[in-house]
Design a protein around this motif. Structure first.
Motif, PDB file in Angstrom:
ATOM      1  N   HIS A 183      -9.299  43.569 -21.340  1.00 44.46           N
ATOM      2  CA  HIS A 183     -10.200  44.444 -20.961  1.00 44.46           C
ATOM      3  C   HIS A 183      -9.395  45.389 -19.763  1.00 44.46           C
ATOM      4  CE1 HIS A 183     -13.471  42.407 -22.761  1.00 44.46           C
ATOM      5  NE2 HIS A 183     -13.264  41.514 -22.050  1.00 44.46           N
ATOM      6  N   PHE A 184      -8.745  44.627 -19.000  1.00 48.46           N
ATOM      7  CA  PHE A 184      -7.776  45.334 -18.048  1.00 48.46           C
ATOM      8  C   PHE A 184      -6.976  46.353 -18.856  1.00 48.46           C
ATOM      9  CE2 PHE A 184      -9.123  42.477 -14.616  1.00 48.46           C
ATOM     10  CZ  PHE A 184      -9.500  43.399 -13.747  1.00 48.46           C
ATOM     11  N   GLY A 185      -6.107  45.929 -19.823  1.00 43.87           N
ATOM     12  CA  GLY A 185      -5.216  46.385 -20.698  1.00 43.87           C
ATOM     13  C   GLY A 185      -5.846  47.801 -21.099  1.00 43.87           C
ATOM     14  N   ASP A 186      -7.124  47.366 -21.775  1.00 50.47           N
ATOM     15  CA  ASP A 186      -7.664  48.793 -22.559  1.00 50.47           C
ATOM     16  C   ASP A 186      -8.014  49.815 -21.279  1.00 50.47           C
ATOM     17  OD1 ASP A 186      -7.769  47.401 -24.748  1.00 50.47           O
ATOM     18  OD2 ASP A 186      -9.735  46.955 -24.744  1.00 50.47           O
ATOM     19  N   ALA A 187      -8.137  49.526 -19.997  1.00 50.28           N
ATOM     20  CA  ALA A 187      -8.414  50.602 -19.158  1.00 50.28           C
ATOM     21  C   ALA A 187      -7.152  51.070 -18.456  1.00 50.28           C
ATOM     22  CB  ALA A 187      -9.182  49.850 -17.951  1.00 50.28           C
ATOM     23  N   GLY A 188      -5.978  50.958 -18.786  1.00 53.27           N
ATOM     24  CA  GLY A 188      -4.604  51.242 -18.677  1.00 53.27           C
ATOM     25  C   GLY A 188      -3.850  50.488 -17.658  1.00 53.27           C
ATOM     26  N   TYR A 189      -4.238  49.191 -17.458  1.00 54.95           N
ATOM     27  CA  TYR A 189      -3.436  48.192 -16.564  1.00 54.95           C
ATOM     28  C   TYR A 189      -2.404  47.891 -17.173  1.00 54.95           C
ATOM     29  CZ  TYR A 189      -6.809  48.089 -12.646  1.00 54.95           C
ATOM     30  OH  TYR A 189      -7.709  48.472 -11.674  1.00 54.95           O
ATOM     31  N   ASP A 200       4.406  22.079 -25.992  1.00 53.84           N
ATOM     32  CA  ASP A 200       5.440  22.229 -25.156  1.00 53.84           C
ATOM     33  C   ASP A 200       6.485  23.210 -26.146  1.00 53.84           C
ATOM     34  OD1 ASP A 200       6.039  20.536 -27.542  1.00 53.84           O
ATOM     35  OD2 ASP A 200       7.597  19.481 -26.516  1.00 53.84           O
ATOM     36  N   ALA A 201       5.915  23.861 -26.996  1.00 49.50           N
ATOM     37  CA  ALA A 201       6.426  25.004 -27.931  1.00 49.50           C
ATOM     38  C   ALA A 201       5.856  26.359 -27.317  1.00 49.50           C
ATOM     39  CB  ALA A 201       6.179  24.825 -29.419  1.00 49.50           C
ATOM     40  N   PRO A 202       6.866  27.309 -27.414  1.00 47.82           N
ATOM     41  CA  PRO A 202       6.498  28.693 -27.013  1.00 47.82           C
ATOM     42  C   PRO A 202       5.228  28.915 -27.409  1.00 47.82           C
ATOM     43  CG  PRO A 202       8.762  28.563 -27.716  1.00 47.82           C
ATOM     44  CD  PRO A 202       8.162  27.348 -27.939  1.00 47.82           C
ATOM     45  N   VAL A 203       4.194  29.668 -26.671  1.00 45.93           N
ATOM     46  CA  VAL A 203       3.069  30.473 -27.118  1.00 45.93           C
ATOM     47  C   VAL A 203       3.331  31.898 -27.847  1.00 45.93           C
ATOM     48  CG1 VAL A 203       0.727  31.163 -26.270  1.00 45.93           C
ATOM     49  CG2 VAL A 203       1.997  29.336 -25.201  1.00 45.93           C
ATOM     50  N   PRO A 204       2.944  31.784 -29.084  1.00 41.59           N
ATOM     51  CA  PRO A 204       3.195  33.023 -29.820  1.00 41.59           C
ATOM     52  C   PRO A 204       2.200  34.250 -29.599  1.00 41.59           C
ATOM     53  CG  PRO A 204       1.688  31.613 -31.104  1.00 41.59           C
ATOM     54  CD  PRO A 204       2.344  30.760 -30.099  1.00 41.59           C
ATOM     55  N   ARG A 205       2.585  35.310 -29.541  1.00 41.46           N
ATOM     56  CA  ARG A 205       2.025  36.440 -29.055  1.00 41.46           C
ATOM     57  C   ARG A 205       0.381  36.331 -29.409  1.00 41.46           C
ATOM     58  NH1 ARG A 205       3.955  40.941 -27.157  1.00 41.46           N
ATOM     59  NH2 ARG A 205       5.991  40.451 -27.746  1.00 41.46           N
ATOM     60  N   ASP A 206      -0.104  36.084 -30.554  1.00 43.72           N
ATOM     61  CA  ASP A 206      -1.310  36.210 -30.785  1.00 43.72           C
ATOM     62  C   ASP A 206      -2.152  35.057 -30.291  1.00 43.72           C
ATOM     63  OD1 ASP A 206      -0.414  33.858 -32.188  1.00 43.72           O
ATOM     64  OD2 ASP A 206      -1.439  34.418 -34.062  1.00 43.72           O
ATOM     65  N   ARG A 207      -1.531  34.136 -29.354  1.00 42.11           N
ATOM     66  CA  ARG A 207      -2.296  33.166 -28.398  1.00 42.11           C
ATOM     67  C   ARG A 207      -2.213  33.285 -27.142  1.00 42.11           C
ATOM     68  NH1 ARG A 207      -2.179  27.479 -31.773  1.00 42.11           N
ATOM     69  NH2 ARG A 207      -2.502  28.021 -33.721  1.00 42.11           N
ATOM     70  N   ARG A 208      -1.700  34.442 -26.766  1.00 41.57           N
ATOM     71  CA  ARG A 208      -1.229  34.639 -25.211  1.00 41.57           C
ATOM     72  C   ARG A 208      -2.415  35.574 -24.565  1.00 41.57           C
ATOM     73  NH1 ARG A 208       4.532  37.142 -25.835  1.00 41.57           N
ATOM     74  NH2 ARG A 208       5.616  35.093 -26.765  1.00 41.57           N
ATOM     75  N   GLY A 209      -3.625  35.973 -25.514  1.00 38.62           N
ATOM     76  CA  GLY A 209      -4.831  36.373 -24.656  1.00 38.62           C
ATOM     77  C   GLY A 209      -4.873  37.805 -24.244  1.00 38.62           C
ATOM     78  N   GLY A 210      -3.452  38.596 -25.043  1.00 38.79           N
ATOM     79  CA  GLY A 210      -3.687  39.911 -24.462  1.00 38.79           C
ATOM     80  C   GLY A 210      -2.622  40.062 -23.397  1.00 38.79           C
ATOM     81  N   TYR A 211      -1.946  39.419 -22.892  1.00 40.23           N
ATOM     82  CA  TYR A 211      -0.953  39.478 -21.813  1.00 40.23           C
ATOM     83  C   TYR A 211       0.360  39.999 -22.279  1.00 40.23           C
ATOM     84  CZ  TYR A 211      -4.193  37.328 -18.648  1.00 40.23           C
ATOM     85  OH  TYR A 211      -5.258  37.225 -17.932  1.00 40.23           O
ATOM     86  N   GLU A 212       0.535  41.395 -22.426  1.00 40.07           N
ATOM     87  CA  GLU A 212       1.577  41.948 -23.180  1.00 40.07           C
ATOM     88  C   GLU A 212       2.732  42.514 -22.370  1.00 40.07           C
ATOM     89  OE1 GLU A 212       1.797  42.178 -26.425  1.00 40.07           O
ATOM     90  OE2 GLU A 212      -0.121  41.379 -27.039  1.00 40.07           O
ATOM     91  N   ASP A 213       2.558  42.562 -21.156  1.00 39.48           N
ATOM     92  CA  ASP A 213       3.595  43.309 -20.381  1.00 39.48           C
ATOM     93  C   ASP A 213       4.622  42.356 -19.531  1.00 39.48           C
ATOM     94  OD1 ASP A 213       2.702  46.196 -20.672  1.00 39.48           O
ATOM     95  OD2 ASP A 213       1.057  45.571 -19.716  1.00 39.48           O
ATOM     96  N   GLU A 259       1.973  50.013 -11.630  1.00 43.53           N
ATOM     97  CA  GLU A 259       0.646  50.359 -11.241  1.00 43.53           C
ATOM     98  C   GLU A 259      -0.395  51.142 -12.080  1.00 43.53           C
ATOM     99  OE1 GLU A 259      -0.501  50.150  -6.858  1.00 43.53           O
ATOM    100  OE2 GLU A 259       1.485  51.027  -6.477  1.00 43.53           O
ATOM    101  N   PRO A 260      -1.855  50.794 -12.211  1.00 45.00           N
ATOM    102  CA  PRO A 260      -2.487  49.590 -11.544  1.00 45.00           C
ATOM    103  C   PRO A 260      -2.052  48.340 -12.627  1.00 45.00           C
ATOM    104  CG  PRO A 260      -3.797  50.921 -13.120  1.00 45.00           C
ATOM    105  CD  PRO A 260      -2.606  51.672 -12.864  1.00 45.00           C
ATOM    106  N   PHE A 261      -1.878  47.373 -11.754  1.00 47.87           N
ATOM    107  CA  PHE A 261      -1.576  46.027 -12.647  1.00 47.87           C
ATOM    108  C   PHE A 261      -2.607  44.981 -12.409  1.00 47.87           C
ATOM    109  CE2 PHE A 261       0.857  45.538  -8.604  1.00 47.87           C
ATOM    110  CZ  PHE A 261       0.260  44.262  -8.206  1.00 47.87           C
TER     111      PHE A 261
END
Length: 447
Positions: free
Chosen positions: A90-96, A111-124, A174-176
């Motif tokens: 939601h924040f990412g869609d708003a430009g954050y 204990d394995a790395p979390v793949p991108r599709d399981r990170r809940g949209g935390y991209e930056d 910003e905004p973050f």
């Protein structure tokens, strides 16, 4: 970090297994949290904040989505939130710019790395582990970066997470929206004990404050409180460091800062558990909001749920609140546009049992499935068609929950009212109408 003043930044700080009464603003006499106390005086403190699920992963999923755990699919540990829209989306869609540091606990990768599709949209920014109990000890270990590469550290874990968060604040534009999710003051699983930084437990080893709900009860609180308090003290110092990063960047006045925990802790004074029950020490958490829209120096008395946090943060940032959330923004109450007081929170309990509870300003009423397994659920279903009354507490007269009133004929009217209200929550959230058996109903004891 660069500066843009159009929308507030949002920094959400999440701890793990922290009792509300470790914070001075909630009445702790230990003076552990001067930073949080000052934040509460400046901002808004939620007096009766309740987790919707007193277990790590399910609570974190509910906080990220604004939905109860059964509806996110993460109703117990080791399940993935993949497919759900989170605060990051939601924040990412708003430009954050969006970032996450620390304990994720909702990917199912252990204990394995979390793949991108399981990170809940935390991209930056991503410096995290799914279950850092498996990748770290209190003094060393590793998280993973965006590429899945280990990020090593050799210092107290909360300090390392704070260092990573400071780097994230510098990296985000910003905004973050940044989540910093600490593991402390959770016990260290492979040691079966709580571990404070060197010297911190010693400060509280002599005559530490013992909360009333623990007094006279068997459990591990006598040995563990000094370390637990030391961990909470260090967390407050970590928050001070993060606020100083905002101050140095000239961002403090333009940043919403939220602080809460996923659930509390009762040190195995309730049936063999640190949490996973309906009791206040497990479900009541600290919740403090400061910054734009919140710096009102006030306390909200209304019973609130952590499912309210997602819509509240989105509302404060001017980001549209999506349909389908179970929570609601608290800003109208905070601004005085709606009356304070009242309210009630719906709680789901898993793993130890399949349970449901309702918490009002005065009462606690809880039920449990009679035969289902709390880890697996009935045939993989986290719900039950039948519940039995298990607890009724008068929090006004008995805040320590020492006397279970369930089944008392002189409280039958109270229990029946709460039973109907709980059933309405179950129908609203889970979409079905279970049979909630009264304590004295025929057939109750056949289970």
């Amino acid at each position: 970090m660069s500066s843009s003043r159009e929308r507030p930044n949002v920094l959400l700080i999440l701890t793990d297994q922290q009792r509300w009464d470790t914070v001075g603003a909630y009445g702790s006499p230990m003076d552990l949290t001067p930073t949080l106390d000052a934040l509460a005086r400046r901002g808004t403190r939620l007096e009766n904040a309740v987790t919707p699920q007193p277990t790590c992963g399910p609570a974190k999923a509910a906080l990220q989505t604004g939905k109860h755990a059964t509806e996110t699919g993460v109703w117990r540990l080791s399940r993935s939130i993949a497919g759900e829209r989170t605060l990051a989306h939601h924040f990412g869609d708003a430009g954050y710019d969006v970032g996450f540091v620390g304990s994720w606990h909702i990917a199912g990768t252990h204990d394995a790395p979390v793949p991108r599709d399981r990170r809940g949209g935390y991209e930056d920014v991503w410096i995290a582990a799914d279950v850092p109990e498996f990748t770290t000890s209190p003094e060393e270990g590793h998280l993973y970066d965006e590429s899945g590469e280990p990020v090593e550290f050799e210092r107290y874990r909360a300090d390392a997470f704070t260092d990573f968060a400071a780097e994230a604040l510098d990296a985000l534009e910003e905004p973050f929206f940044l989540v910093v999710s600490y593991l402390e003051p959770h016990d260290q699983n492979d040691r079966w004990t709580f571990v404070a930084p060197d010297g911190y437990a010693d400060r509280h080893a002599t005559n530490p404050y013992v909360p009333p709900d623990l007094r006279g009860r068997p459990g591990e609180w006598y040995d563990e409180l000094p370390d637990y308090y030391g961990m909470c003290e260090r967390l407050d110092e970590c928050v001070a460091r993060l606020l100083s990063v905002l101050d140095r960047g000239g961002l403090r006045e333009d940043t919403v800062v939220g602080y809460t925990s996923d659930h509390g802790c009762h040190f195995r004074t309730r049936p063999g558990e640190h949490k996973r029950t309906c009791h206040e020490s497990a479900i009541r958490v600290p919740a403090i909001l400061s910054g734009p829209g919140f710096d009102r120096g006030r306390t909200v008395e209304r019973v609130t749920s952590l499912v309210d946090l997602a819509p509240t943060l989105l509302d404060a940032a001017g980001v549209p609140i999506p349909d389908g959330l179970h929570g609601e923004s608290l800003l109208p109450v905070i601004r005085g546009e709606r009356p304070d007081g009242g309210g009630e929170a719906f709680v789901q309990i898993s793993e130890s049992e399949i349970g449901r509870a309702i918490r009002t300003p005065r009462w606690k009423y809880a039920v449990a499935a009679p035969t289902e397994n709390g880890w697996r659920g009935g045939n993989g279903d986290p719900n039950s068609d039948v519940y039995l009354e298990r607890y009724l507490y008068d929090l006004g007269r008995d805040p320590e929950e020492s006397v279970n009133l369930v089944g008392r004929y002189d409280y039958r009217d109270v229990a029946d009212d709460l039973r109907e209200r709980l059933a309405a929550h179950i129908e609203r959230v889970e979409g079905h109408e279970p049979d909630i058996r009264r304590f004295e109903d025929p057939g109750y004891r056949e289970y």
